[in-house]
Design a protein around this motif. Sequence first.
Motif, mmCIF file in Angstrom:
data_model
loop_
_atom_site.group_PDB
_atom_site.id
_atom_site.type_symbol
_atom_site.label_atom_id
_atom_site.label_comp_id
_atom_site.label_asym_id
_atom_site.label_seq_id
_atom_site.Cartn_x
_atom_site.Cartn_y
_atom_site.Cartn_z
ATOM 1 N N LYS A 9 0.836 -1.218 0.000
ATOM 2 C CA LYS A 9 0.000 0.000 0.000
ATOM 3 C C LYS A 9 0.868 1.265 0.000
ATOM 4 O O LYS A 9 0.597 2.213 -0.720
ATOM 5 N N LYS A 10 1.919 1.251 0.824
ATOM 6 C CA LYS A 10 2.846 2.399 0.872
ATOM 7 C C LYS A 10 3.542 2.584 -0.464
ATOM 8 O O LYS A 10 3.664 3.703 -0.959
ATOM 9 N N ALA A 11 4.006 1.484 -1.050
ATOM 10 C CA ALA A 11 4.712 1.548 -2.338
ATOM 11 C C ALA A 11 3.803 2.134 -3.421
ATOM 12 O O ALA A 11 4.233 2.966 -4.226
ATOM 13 N N ILE A 12 2.545 1.739 -3.435
ATOM 14 C CA ILE A 12 1.581 2.260 -4.411
ATOM 15 C C ILE A 12 1.397 3.763 -4.211
ATOM 16 O O ILE A 12 1.411 4.543 -5.171
ATOM 17 N N ALA A 13 1.244 4.190 -2.955
ATOM 18 C CA ALA A 13 1.032 5.616 -2.654
ATOM 19 C C ALA A 13 2.257 6.443 -3.042
ATOM 20 O O ALA A 13 2.121 7.548 -3.583
ATOM 21 N N ILE A 14 3.439 5.919 -2.788
ATOM 22 C CA ILE A 14 4.667 6.657 -3.114
ATOM 23 C C ILE A 14 4.853 6.731 -4.625
ATOM 24 O O ILE A 14 5.198 7.780 -5.162
ATOM 25 N N GLN A 15 4.569 5.638 -5.316
ATOM 26 C CA GLN A 15 4.655 5.623 -6.776
ATOM 27 C C GLN A 15 3.688 6.668 -7.365
ATOM 28 O O GLN A 15 4.053 7.450 -8.233
ATOM 29 N N TYR A 16 2.457 6.663 -6.848
ATOM 30 C CA TYR A 16 1.446 7.636 -7.292
ATOM 31 C C TYR A 16 1.928 9.070 -7.036
ATOM 32 O O TYR A 16 1.883 9.924 -7.917
ATOM 33 N N THR A 17 2.424 9.316 -5.831
ATOM 34 C CA THR A 17 2.891 10.647 -5.440
ATOM 35 C C THR A 17 4.026 11.115 -6.350
ATOM 36 O O THR A 17 4.011 12.240 -6.844
ATOM 37 N N GLN A 18 4.993 10.247 -6.577
ATOM 38 C CA GLN A 18 6.133 10.623 -7.412
ATOM 39 C C GLN A 18 5.710 10.887 -8.851
ATOM 40 O O GLN A 18 6.200 11.819 -9.484
ATOM 41 N N THR A 19 4.767 10.108 -9.355
ATOM 42 C CA THR A 19 4.271 10.299 -10.715
ATOM 43 C C THR A 19 3.534 11.624 -10.834
ATOM 44 O O THR A 19 3.778 12.407 -11.759
ATOM 45 N N VAL A 20 2.642 11.886 -9.885
ATOM 46 C CA VAL A 20 1.810 13.088 -9.927
ATOM 47 C C VAL A 20 2.626 14.375 -9.732
ATOM 48 O O VAL A 20 2.379 15.374 -10.400
ATOM 49 N N PHE A 21 3.585 14.353 -8.824
ATOM 50 C CA PHE A 21 4.308 15.575 -8.472
ATOM 51 C C PHE A 21 5.609 15.788 -9.245
ATOM 52 O O PHE A 21 6.208 16.856 -9.143
ATOM 53 N N ALA A 22 6.050 14.800 -10.025
ATOM 54 C CA ALA A 22 7.347 14.887 -10.707
ATOM 55 C C ALA A 22 7.533 16.194 -11.479
ATOM 56 O O ALA A 22 8.596 16.806 -11.416
ATOM 57 N N ALA A 23 6.507 16.639 -12.172
ATOM 58 C CA ALA A 23 6.632 17.846 -13.002
ATOM 59 C C ALA A 23 6.467 19.143 -12.207
ATOM 60 O O ALA A 23 6.707 20.223 -12.736
ATOM 61 N N THR A 25 7.660 19.724 -8.782
ATOM 62 C CA THR A 25 8.544 19.953 -7.645
ATOM 63 C C THR A 25 9.949 19.443 -7.955
ATOM 64 O O THR A 25 10.159 18.770 -8.954
ATOM 65 N N SER A 26 10.891 19.765 -7.086
ATOM 66 C CA SER A 26 12.285 19.342 -7.281
ATOM 67 C C SER A 26 12.470 17.887 -6.840
ATOM 68 O O SER A 26 11.628 17.341 -6.129
ATOM 69 N N GLU A 27 13.585 17.298 -7.244
ATOM 70 C CA GLU A 27 13.933 15.935 -6.810
ATOM 71 C C GLU A 27 13.959 15.854 -5.286
ATOM 72 O O GLU A 27 13.454 14.920 -4.688
ATOM 73 N N LYS A 28 14.588 16.866 -4.673
ATOM 74 C CA LYS A 28 14.733 16.905 -3.219
ATOM 75 C C LYS A 28 13.356 16.939 -2.544
ATOM 76 O O LYS A 28 13.097 16.199 -1.596
ATOM 77 N N ASP A 29 12.473 17.793 -3.057
ATOM 78 C CA ASP A 29 11.131 17.889 -2.463
ATOM 79 C C ASP A 29 10.292 16.645 -2.748
ATOM 80 O O ASP A 29 9.448 16.263 -1.936
ATOM 81 N N LEU A 30 10.542 15.997 -3.867
ATOM 82 C CA LEU A 30 9.837 14.751 -4.182
ATOM 83 C C LEU A 30 10.210 13.677 -3.162
ATOM 84 O O LEU A 30 9.355 12.927 -2.689
ATOM 85 N N LEU A 31 11.484 13.653 -2.798
ATOM 86 C CA LEU A 31 11.960 12.719 -1.789
ATOM 87 C C LEU A 31 11.326 13.022 -0.424
ATOM 88 O O LEU A 31 10.865 12.113 0.278
ATOM 89 N N LEU A 32 11.300 14.299 -0.065
ATOM 90 C CA LEU A 32 10.662 14.722 1.195
ATOM 91 C C LEU A 32 9.187 14.341 1.209
ATOM 92 O O LEU A 32 8.672 13.848 2.217
ATOM 93 N N LEU A 33 8.514 14.586 0.100
ATOM 94 C CA LEU A 33 7.089 14.279 0.001
ATOM 95 C C LEU A 33 6.857 12.777 0.195
ATOM 96 O O LEU A 33 5.936 12.378 0.913
#
Length: 123
Positions: A9-23, A25-33
């Motif tokens: 469940k966590k992996a799915i949420a993180i994958q979704y978050t990284q996909t949605v926010f990639a464009a 925010t910065s790499e650093k903020d994507l990691l924080l998110l």
Amino acid sequence: MITEQENIKKAIAIQYTQTVFAAYTSEKDLLLLSRNITSYAEKKSTSEIQPVEVKELRCIDLYHFGWNIWNHFRTGNQLQMAAFLKKIFPSILGNVETETIKRHLKDDEQRGIIQIRKDLSEE
């Protein structure tokens, strides 16, 4: 003890978050998110939450993101999700009341860049 299902469940949420926010925010903020989402999923204290800067997204996008994450984990109540969002995105939501954020989490499902998703594992 964290189960395999919780990890998925966590992996799915993180994958979704990284996909949605990639464009947006910065790499650093994507990691924080991603770390913030993990903390939320593990029901850790909000003191661990670190703010993230995003560009081009509006309140409605962040509300929809919050709804999608809340709906995915069904952890806590929507007021807790609203407080979580306010803490992550202070530059956009800092002046918005927590109650207001909660009330608008699922508004205008088709509007905005980030839309309401019934299931985060579906594209």
